[in-house]
Design a protein around this motif. Sequence first.
Motif, PDB file in Angstrom:
ATOM      1  N   PRO A  95      57.426  61.780  70.246  1.00  0.00           N
ATOM      2  CA  PRO A  95      56.559  61.215  69.377  1.00  0.00           C
ATOM      3  C   PRO A  95      56.939  59.873  68.528  1.00  0.00           C
ATOM      4  CG  PRO A  95      56.732  63.288  68.397  1.00  0.00           C
ATOM      5  CD  PRO A  95      57.582  63.138  69.692  1.00  0.00           C
ATOM      6  N   TYR A  96      58.201  59.917  67.828  1.00  0.00           N
ATOM      7  CA  TYR A  96      58.426  58.946  66.917  1.00  0.00           C
ATOM      8  C   TYR A  96      58.594  57.631  67.618  1.00  0.00           C
ATOM      9  CZ  TYR A  96      61.158  56.593  63.369  1.00  0.00           C
ATOM     10  OH  TYR A  96      61.723  55.512  62.750  1.00  0.00           O
ATOM     11  N   GLN A  99      54.994  56.573  69.208  1.00  0.00           N
ATOM     12  CA  GLN A  99      54.082  55.901  68.254  1.00  0.00           C
ATOM     13  C   GLN A  99      54.426  54.706  67.516  1.00  0.00           C
ATOM     14  OE1 GLN A  99      53.465  59.313  65.762  1.00  0.00           O
ATOM     15  NE2 GLN A  99      52.391  60.550  67.281  1.00  0.00           N
ATOM     16  N   LYS A 100      55.856  54.734  67.068  1.00  0.00           N
ATOM     17  CA  LYS A 100      56.521  53.459  66.347  1.00  0.00           C
ATOM     18  C   LYS A 100      55.987  52.238  66.977  1.00  0.00           C
ATOM     19  CE  LYS A 100      58.945  52.191  62.914  1.00  0.00           C
ATOM     20  NZ  LYS A 100      58.502  52.325  61.275  1.00  0.00           N
ATOM     21  N   GLY A 102      54.000  52.041  69.687  1.00  0.00           N
ATOM     22  CA  GLY A 102      52.646  51.597  70.349  1.00  0.00           C
ATOM     23  C   GLY A 102      52.720  51.709  71.707  1.00  0.00           C
TER      24      GLY A 102
END
Length: 107
Positions: A95-96, A99-100, A102
């Motif tokens: 997820p890091y 999400q970071k 996009g």
Amino acid sequence: MKGFTIPEGIQTPSEIAHYAVQTFKEVVQTNLATGTAHPFDPCRFNEEEHRIFFKSISDEDFMACFALAKHIGCKFHFGSDTHSIEKLIRVEEEPYVIQKLGLTFVF
């Protein structure tokens, strides 16, 4: 392979890590790259060498590499080269970066 994929003078996991960051950026900047799959996975390293390798690359360097690849238009392939079901990386486990940056996914 020493002298082919890694220059002769580069020996330690830390040196290889720095070389991996440098060459990743160089390759992506050619505008020929279309995707990135496990760019920072030094095959043939044992567990301790992997630990040293990854500790040698800062989060900022990782994110700079992936941001550059995204900017160029590369696709990201997570868990695409596993050799067993147990080692398959699920998207939810990354997820890091996802999400970071996009990132969006196509299944």
